[in-house]
Design an enzyme around this catalytic site. Structure first.
Site, PDB file in Angstrom:
ATOM      1  N   GLU A 105       1.043  -1.156  -0.077  1.00 47.51           N
ATOM      2  CA  GLU A 105      -0.089   0.004   0.183  1.00 47.51           C
ATOM      3  C   GLU A 105       1.084   1.115  -0.152  1.00 47.51           C
ATOM      4  O   GLU A 105       1.945   1.435   0.903  1.00 47.51           O
ATOM      5  CB  GLU A 105      -1.111   0.007   1.315  1.00 47.51           C
ATOM      6  CG  GLU A 105      -1.804   1.409   1.041  1.00 47.51           C
ATOM      7  CD  GLU A 105      -2.919   1.447   2.240  1.00 47.51           C
ATOM      8  OE1 GLU A 105      -2.886   1.089   3.239  1.00 47.51           O
ATOM      9  OE2 GLU A 105      -3.799   2.441   1.949  1.00 47.51           O
ATOM     10  N   ASP A 180      -2.399  12.323  -2.446  1.00 50.18           N
ATOM     11  CA  ASP A 180      -2.708  13.713  -2.458  1.00 50.18           C
ATOM     12  C   ASP A 180      -3.114  14.171  -3.638  1.00 50.18           C
ATOM     13  O   ASP A 180      -2.539  13.857  -4.465  1.00 50.18           O
ATOM     14  CB  ASP A 180      -1.670  14.271  -1.863  1.00 50.18           C
ATOM     15  CG  ASP A 180      -1.151  14.018  -0.431  1.00 50.18           C
ATOM     16  OD1 ASP A 180      -1.912  14.237   0.582  1.00 50.18           O
ATOM     17  OD2 ASP A 180      -0.133  13.333  -0.543  1.00 50.18           O
ATOM     18  N   LYS A 184      -4.331  22.240  -7.809  1.00 52.03           N
ATOM     19  CA  LYS A 184      -4.142  23.276  -8.475  1.00 52.03           C
ATOM     20  C   LYS A 184      -3.232  23.022  -9.786  1.00 52.03           C
ATOM     21  O   LYS A 184      -2.288  22.345  -9.719  1.00 52.03           O
ATOM     22  CB  LYS A 184      -3.526  24.199  -7.525  1.00 52.03           C
ATOM     23  CG  LYS A 184      -4.187  24.930  -6.520  1.00 52.03           C
ATOM     24  CD  LYS A 184      -3.660  25.938  -5.694  1.00 52.03           C
ATOM     25  CE  LYS A 184      -4.277  26.308  -4.516  1.00 52.03           C
ATOM     26  NZ  LYS A 184      -3.561  26.996  -3.375  1.00 52.03           N
ATOM     27  N   THR A 281     -11.962   4.629   5.571  1.00 55.98           N
ATOM     28  CA  THR A 281     -11.040   5.198   6.367  1.00 55.98           C
ATOM     29  C   THR A 281     -11.470   6.781   6.877  1.00 55.98           C
ATOM     30  O   THR A 281     -12.377   7.141   6.226  1.00 55.98           O
ATOM     31  CB  THR A 281      -9.579   5.728   5.732  1.00 55.98           C
ATOM     32  OG1 THR A 281      -9.720   6.712   4.456  1.00 55.98           O
ATOM     33  CG2 THR A 281      -8.978   4.458   5.041  1.00 55.98           C
ATOM     34  N   SER A 282     -10.851   7.327   7.750  1.00 58.15           N
ATOM     35  CA  SER A 282     -11.432   8.594   8.171  1.00 58.15           C
ATOM     36  C   SER A 282     -11.186   9.734   7.183  1.00 58.15           C
ATOM     37  O   SER A 282     -12.113  10.545   6.981  1.00 58.15           O
ATOM     38  CB  SER A 282     -10.696   8.977   9.447  1.00 58.15           C
ATOM     39  OG  SER A 282      -9.399   8.866   9.348  1.00 58.15           O
ATOM     40  N   PHE A 283     -10.242   9.279   6.287  1.00 60.92           N
ATOM     41  CA  PHE A 283     -10.124  10.425   5.525  1.00 60.92           C
ATOM     42  C   PHE A 283     -11.173  10.166   4.271  1.00 60.92           C
ATOM     43  O   PHE A 283     -11.645  11.235   3.892  1.00 60.92           O
ATOM     44  CB  PHE A 283      -8.796  10.106   4.647  1.00 60.92           C
ATOM     45  CG  PHE A 283      -8.422  10.925   3.393  1.00 60.92           C
ATOM     46  CD1 PHE A 283      -7.826  12.070   3.718  1.00 60.92           C
ATOM     47  CD2 PHE A 283      -8.930  10.687   2.194  1.00 60.92           C
ATOM     48  CE1 PHE A 283      -7.683  13.075   2.485  1.00 60.92           C
ATOM     49  CE2 PHE A 283      -8.457  11.515   1.030  1.00 60.92           C
ATOM     50  CZ  PHE A 283      -7.865  12.641   1.463  1.00 60.92           C
TER      51      PHE A 283
HETATM   52  C1  LIG Z   1      -4.453  11.789   1.598  1.00 57.99           C
HETATM   53  S1  LIG Z   1      -3.457  10.830   2.438  1.00 57.99           S
HETATM   54  C2  LIG Z   1      -4.313   9.349   2.095  1.00 57.99           C
HETATM   55  C3  LIG Z   1      -4.011   8.163   3.202  1.00 57.99           C
HETATM   56  C4  LIG Z   1      -4.751   6.911   3.041  1.00 57.99           C
HETATM   57  N1  LIG Z   1      -4.363   6.141   1.799  1.00 57.99           N
HETATM   58  C5  LIG Z   1      -6.236   6.976   3.207  1.00 57.99           C
HETATM   59  O1  LIG Z   1      -6.915   6.630   2.267  1.00 57.99           O
HETATM   60  O2  LIG Z   1      -6.620   7.377   4.279  1.00 57.99           O
HETATM   61  C6  LIG Z   1      -2.297  10.616   1.218  1.00 57.99           C
HETATM   62  C7  LIG Z   1      -0.818   9.928   1.727  1.00 57.99           C
HETATM   63  O3  LIG Z   1       0.196   9.660   1.061  1.00 57.99           O
HETATM   64  C8  LIG Z   1       1.412   9.901   1.580  1.00 57.99           C
HETATM   65  N2  LIG Z   1       2.283  10.174   0.469  1.00 57.99           N
HETATM   66  C9  LIG Z   1       2.416  11.224  -0.541  1.00 57.99           C
HETATM   67  N3  LIG Z   1       3.368  10.925  -1.322  1.00 57.99           N
HETATM   68  C10 LIG Z   1       4.118   9.951  -0.791  1.00 57.99           C
HETATM   69  C11 LIG Z   1       5.136   9.514  -1.296  1.00 57.99           C
HETATM   70  N4  LIG Z   1       5.889   9.836  -2.452  1.00 57.99           N
HETATM   71  N5  LIG Z   1       5.574   8.163  -0.815  1.00 57.99           N
HETATM   72  C12 LIG Z   1       5.174   7.790   0.425  1.00 57.99           C
HETATM   73  N6  LIG Z   1       3.888   8.248   0.889  1.00 57.99           N
HETATM   74  C13 LIG Z   1       3.380   9.409   0.282  1.00 57.99           C
HETATM   75  C14 LIG Z   1       1.076  11.331   2.408  1.00 57.99           C
HETATM   76  O4  LIG Z   1       2.039  11.315   3.434  1.00 57.99           O
HETATM   77  C15 LIG Z   1      -0.184  10.967   2.773  1.00 57.99           C
HETATM   78  O5  LIG Z   1      -0.270  10.434   4.188  1.00 57.99           O
END
Ligand SMILES: C[S@@+](CC[C@H](N)C(=O)[O-])C[C@H]1O[C@@H](n2cnc3c(N)ncnc32)[C@H](O)[C@@H]1O
Length: 302
Positions: A105, A180, A184, A281-283
């Site tokens: 993941e 993420d 923009k 997920t909470s997100f």
């Molecule tokens: C919006 S959150 C979603 C978290 C989770 N997948 C969920 O659905 O609740 C995106 C996550 O991706 C991680 N992330 C972003 N770019 C990353 C990278 N290049 N390598 C590892 N993690 C990354 C961020 O730190 C963040 O915790």
């Protein structure tokens, strides 16, 4: 006016041959460790994350202190503390003490999805890839509370994990849930799922392996669908499905929830049903509460 502390480290030369930034007098420009410059300037691709709080407190700190040695993969670093040394290769059999299908993941956040899935699937092993220290510590807390032995976490930039750390063809599924969005236009280039990312995923997947994605941003969903469609290595498992009125994209266009409203239907489809191995997920829950549309995609490695 802020000043750079005299002790700030001088950036190394880029491994891709680009010159490190220099001040007007020609001396190398110092960077603050952990800053955007330290994370983003010396890589061939812009990274998809901004380094947030790295400090741990209370139970998260204790979980990290007590269990990181066994649950967090000890990665030799390269140019940054989220970087993987290109010669390091992960040995899943040694790490888990067995040979089992491996699910990776990417961006595992607080570990809700991966720990749930690992609990439900004791016959599979799981690797949670994340850069966010408190998220990793919380994942460790959850692994310990669930008393499961089939999850490891790694603090690393995902493209490096896929590009060199994991041996080719050894992974059964790669999950990228709610990356993420960088919505923009000027930030779109920081999105993780783009054309250059597909070969990294295809490299680690075994033939027939699955790449599962989810997002609540319609423009990113379209980009993901296009990335999979234009890669020679993948088939869309749900090609042509959920087109027209049944398409989440049509729904997003009609409601204008995250884009300009339009009544143009999505005639292409290709959207997967919600993956039932993906817990809320909470997100994602916040996205639902805000009335956002969720998109799922599944590609199969040829
Ligand atoms: C919006 S959150 C979603 C978290 C989770 N997948 C969920 O659905 O609740 C995106 C996550 O991706 C991680 N992330 C972003 N770019 C990353 C990278 N290049 N390598 C590892 N993690 C990354 C961020 O730190 C963040 O915790």
């Amino acid at each position: 006016m802020s000043e750079t502390p005299a002790s700030a480290p001088v950036p190394p030369a880029s491994p891709d041959g680009r010159k490190a930034p220099r001040s007007q007098d020609g001396t190398p420009r110092p960077v603050t460790p952990g800053s955007q410059a330290a994370e983003g300037t010396y890589r061939t691709q812009p990274v998809s994350f901004v380094r947030r709080g790295t400090r741990l407190q209370g139970r998260r700190q204790k979980a990290w202190d007590d269990h990181a040695a066994t649950l967090a993969v000890d990665v030799p670093r390269h140019i940054a503390d989220t970087s993987v040394h290109p010669e390091y290769v992960f040995n899943a059999a040694a790490e888990f003490g067995r040979t089992a299908p491996l699910v990776v993941e990417i961006g595992s956040g607080l570990g809700e999805a991966v720990v749930h899935a690992a609990t439900e699937n004791p016959g599979k092993d799981f690797l949670a890839v994340e850069v966010y220290t408190p998220g990793l510590a919380q994942t460790i807390q959850k692994i310990v509370a669930a008393e499961i032995g089939n999850v490891r976490v790694v603090q690393a930039n995902a493209p490096e994990v896929l590009g060199t750390m994991l041996p080719a063809g050894t992974v059964s599924e790669v999950w990228v849930f709610f990356p993420d969005p960088w919505h923009k236009t000027k930030h779109n280039k920081r999105r993780m799922v783009k054309d250059s990312f597909a070969p990294l995923v295809s490299r680690v997947l075994a033939p027939g392996g699955l790449w599962r994605l989810a997002t609540d941003w319609s423009a990113y969903a379209e980009q993901m669908r296009e990335v999979g469609a234009s890669s020679p290595d993948f088939d869309n498992v749900h090609d042509g499905e959920r087109a027209g009125a049944a398409s989440p994209l049509t729904q997003a266009r009609l409601t204008g929830v995250d884009r300009e409203q339009s009544d143009e239907p999505d005639t292409d489809g290709g959207w997967a049903p919600r993956f039932d191995g993906r817990i809320l997920t909470s997100f994602e829950n916040k996205a639902h509460k805000a009335g956002r549309v969720i998109f799922d995609l599944t590609f199969r490695r040829k």
